[in-house]
Structures are given as structure tokens and as C-alpha cells.
Design a protein around this motif. Structure first.
Motif, PDB file in Angstrom:
ATOM      1  N   VAL A 166       0.841  -1.195   0.000  1.00  0.00           N
ATOM      2  CA  VAL A 166       0.000   0.000   0.000  1.00  0.00           C
ATOM      3  C   VAL A 166       0.875   1.244   0.000  1.00  0.00           C
ATOM      4  CG1 VAL A 166      -1.957  -1.099   1.157  1.00  0.00           C
ATOM      5  CG2 VAL A 166      -0.139  -0.044   2.527  1.00  0.00           C
ATOM      6  N   VAL A 168       2.002   4.326   1.704  1.00  0.00           N
ATOM      7  CA  VAL A 168       2.041   4.742   3.110  1.00  0.00           C
ATOM      8  C   VAL A 168       2.403   6.230   3.191  1.00  0.00           C
ATOM      9  CG1 VAL A 168       3.041   4.295   5.382  1.00  0.00           C
ATOM     10  CG2 VAL A 168       2.761   2.412   3.741  1.00  0.00           C
ATOM     11  N   THR A 169       1.640   6.938   3.996  1.00  0.00           N
ATOM     12  CA  THR A 169       1.777   8.399   4.102  1.00  0.00           C
ATOM     13  C   THR A 169       1.817   8.818   5.565  1.00  0.00           C
ATOM     14  OG1 THR A 169      -0.593   8.874   4.258  1.00  0.00           O
ATOM     15  CG2 THR A 169       0.318   8.551   2.037  1.00  0.00           C
ATOM     16  N   SER A 177      -7.306   8.693   4.324  1.00  0.00           N
ATOM     17  CA  SER A 177      -7.590   7.472   3.563  1.00  0.00           C
ATOM     18  C   SER A 177      -9.077   7.285   3.284  1.00  0.00           C
ATOM     19  CB  SER A 177      -7.049   6.245   4.313  1.00  0.00           C
ATOM     20  OG  SER A 177      -7.650   6.139   5.592  1.00  0.00           O
ATOM     21  N   LYS A 246       1.406  -3.932   3.866  1.00  0.00           N
ATOM     22  CA  LYS A 246       0.364  -3.552   4.828  1.00  0.00           C
ATOM     23  C   LYS A 246       0.635  -4.174   6.197  1.00  0.00           C
ATOM     24  CE  LYS A 246      -4.668  -2.945   4.844  1.00  0.00           C
ATOM     25  NZ  LYS A 246      -5.918  -3.303   4.132  1.00  0.00           N
ATOM     26  N   TYR A 260      -2.523   5.096   5.131  1.00  0.00           N
ATOM     27  CA  TYR A 260      -2.299   4.582   3.778  1.00  0.00           C
ATOM     28  C   TYR A 260      -3.502   4.917   2.918  1.00  0.00           C
ATOM     29  CZ  TYR A 260      -5.393   0.558   4.618  1.00  0.00           C
ATOM     30  OH  TYR A 260      -6.479  -0.246   4.881  1.00  0.00           O
TER      31      TYR A 260
END
Length: 301
Positions: A166, A168-169, A177, A246, A260
């Protein structure tokens, strides 16, 4: 031919070094050398190539190697059964993998196995999938967990679990999200933290981008980082975003440390496999571990 000679021979074949074999068996190097010389004398053949700096097996040594493994494992089988009779199982299991299994799959496995066999020890080794496969074929590694099946007639693969990669932030309003998804074009505008070449995560990302006619070089890479935990810390501090498993961010998502988001028209999924040698006779402890791993994932999926 005795067990000490065979153990010395197998250790040299495994470590490609007389000194490392001596350290592994807690013997002196002259003792190891004496064991090999006596074994070669008894069998009337040369087993170890000594002509160059790199230690390797001769053709005769390659023939003996599998027999030596099986003989030693037969002895271990007897010890295992006697240990069961006495109520105590001992031994060491080597298991190799890449980053994600090493950090997020294997710890759970060995902790659960330890509850059943508390006197068994483990050696965890870090390699990429190709190195794991090569090590098992050469007899250097007992087991591996890999993210790709590399076909070989001496290997047995057991599918364990699926994994999703995924985007990722950081955990902030810019990356919500629930209300945002990102396009591939948007992805190209972001500062990106990329895994090292050879990692399964990066390989899957490259293949998926290629299928969308995008070269990974088009990403605005701010950093190349080998360690997943380090990448997560960089994301939290706003350095950039990244593609990660994930499974690697479950705790961070739970405690709202990372977020994410979905990438439109892009799906990044893979499987992890348990791999071991299919033609070499395993020790009883190895058989027990094989069965435990397979049953553990059947039960939990």
C-alpha cells in the motif's frame, strides 16, 4: 568413516571454509583438517578442492554430501525419538528470509514453536529470495520464507499467506484514507522513499508501474532506504511517502502514526511461500517444524 568426520565434511561444504567449520563445531582447524584427510584416505578419493582460495567440493564430494546429510539426520532422528521419550527435544533450526517475513512473520512462528519445544534454538538469516533458494539447494540453509517462487526440481514451496502493498503516508489531513485516493499521475508528483534494488517490494512496484507504461525512474525519489522501520520513521517525519507491506504498518495504523491510501487502477499483491529442500532427508526436528509451519497458517487463515 565416523560421525566426526562426516560432520566436519558437511560443515566445510556449508561454510566453504575450514576455519569457519572449526568454529561452528568448536574444534581446532588442525582437527578439522585431520578429519577430512582421514575420511579421504578411508574412501580413497579427494572430497575437497584445495587448489584455490575458494573451498569447493569435488565430484566425489558432491556425491558423498547428500549421503552424509542423511546419515547425520538419521542419527538425529534417533536422538529426537529418545528425546521425546525423555520429554526433552533439542536442536537448532536455521530459517532465512527477506525483510518482511523476517520482521513480521518469522518472529510469530518461532515464538509459537518455542512454546511447544522450549529447548530448540533458532538462527534467523537475512537474504533476498534468490539467495535463500541458492542456500537451500547448496545445503547452507534449512528453511526459507520468500516472496517469489523460483522454480527448481529440488525445492518444495508451500503457500503461506497473501500480502498487499500500500501507499504509506504521514497521518495528517493531507492524506485522509477515507476521503482520498491517488492516481498514478499524482504519484509522480510526490516525494518518494524507495526500497533498495533487489527487494521484493521494489521488484513488484517496478513490474506494476511497467505494466502501466511508467518507468520507476519517473518517481521523484528523495531517498533510497533498505530498512522498512527506517522508512516508516522517515514518512512520519514528512520526508516523503513510500510503498510498503500492509503487514508492516499494522501498529502504526492502529495508533494513528501513519496512514495509507489507495492508488486508482493499481493493485499490488503477492504471496509468501515456505520453502525447503524436497529431496534431502530432513531431521526429525526439521520435519516437526515443517508440519508446524504449515498447520499454523492453515489454522490462522
Amino acid at each position: 568413516m565416523d560421525f566426526r568426520q562426516l560432520e566436519s565434511f558437511v560443515a566445510i561444504a556449508k561454510f566453504k571454509s575450514f576455519s569457519k567449520a572449526a568454529d561452528y563445531l568448536y574444534l581446532t582447524q588442525p582437527t578439522i583438517s585431520s578429519h577430512i584427510l582421514n575420511l579421504e584416505k578411508e574412501l580413497n578419493t579427494v572430497l575437497i578442492n584445495r587448489s584455490s582460495k575458494k573451498i569447493s567440493l569435488t565430484k566425489a564430494g558432491e556425491v558423498l554430501y547428500d549421503y552424509a546429510i542423511n546419515i547425520i539426520n538419521l542419527r538425529e532422528r534417533a536422538r529426537f525419538k529418545l528425546g521425546e521419550f525423555k520429554g526433552k527435544i533439542v536442536g537448532n533450526i536455521e530459517i532465512a528470509s527477506s525483510t518482511i517475513p523476517e520482521q513480521y512473520i518469522i518472529p510469530e512462528l518461532i515464538c509459537e514453536f518455542n512454546k511447544v519445544y522450549p529447548d530448540v534454538t533458532f538462527s534467523m538469516l537475512h537474504y533476498d529470495s534468490a539467495q535463500v533458494v541458492e542456500g537451500i539447494i547448496n545445503g547452507d540453509i534449512d528453511f526459507g520464507i520468500v516472496g517469489a517462487k523460483i522454480p527448481h526440481n529440488q525445492l518444495k514451496y508451500v503457500e503461506l499467506i497473501s500480502d498487499e502493498l500500500v501507499l504509506v503516508t504521514p497521518y495528517n489531513e493531507s492524506y485522509d484514507s477515507e476521503n482520498i485516493s491517488i492516481t498514478l499521475n499524482d504519484l509522480l508528483k510526490e516525494k518518494f522513499i524507495l526500497r533498495e534494488q533487489g527487494s521484493g517490494t521494489r521488484n513488484l512496484l517496478e513490474e506494476t508501474l511497467r505494466s502501466q507504461n511508467i518507468d520507476i525512474k519517473q518517481l521523484q525519489v528523495i531517498a533510497y532506504v533498505e530498512n522498512t522501520e527506517a522508512i516508516k520513521q522517515c514518512i512520519r517525519r514528512g520526508l516523503g511517502i513510500s510503498i510498503l507491506s500492509k503487514r508492516a504498518i499494522e501498529d502504526e495504523i492502529k495508533y494513528k502514526l501513519l496512514n495509507y491510501i489507495k492508488i486508482r487502477d493499481m493493485e499490488l499483491k503477492r504471496k509468501f511461500y515456505f520453502v525447503y529442500h524436497s529431496q534431502r532427508s530432513p531431521s526429525p526436528l526439521e520435519i516437526e517444524f515443517q508440519q508446524f509451519v504449515c498447520n499454523h497458517f492453515i489454522k490462522n487463515n
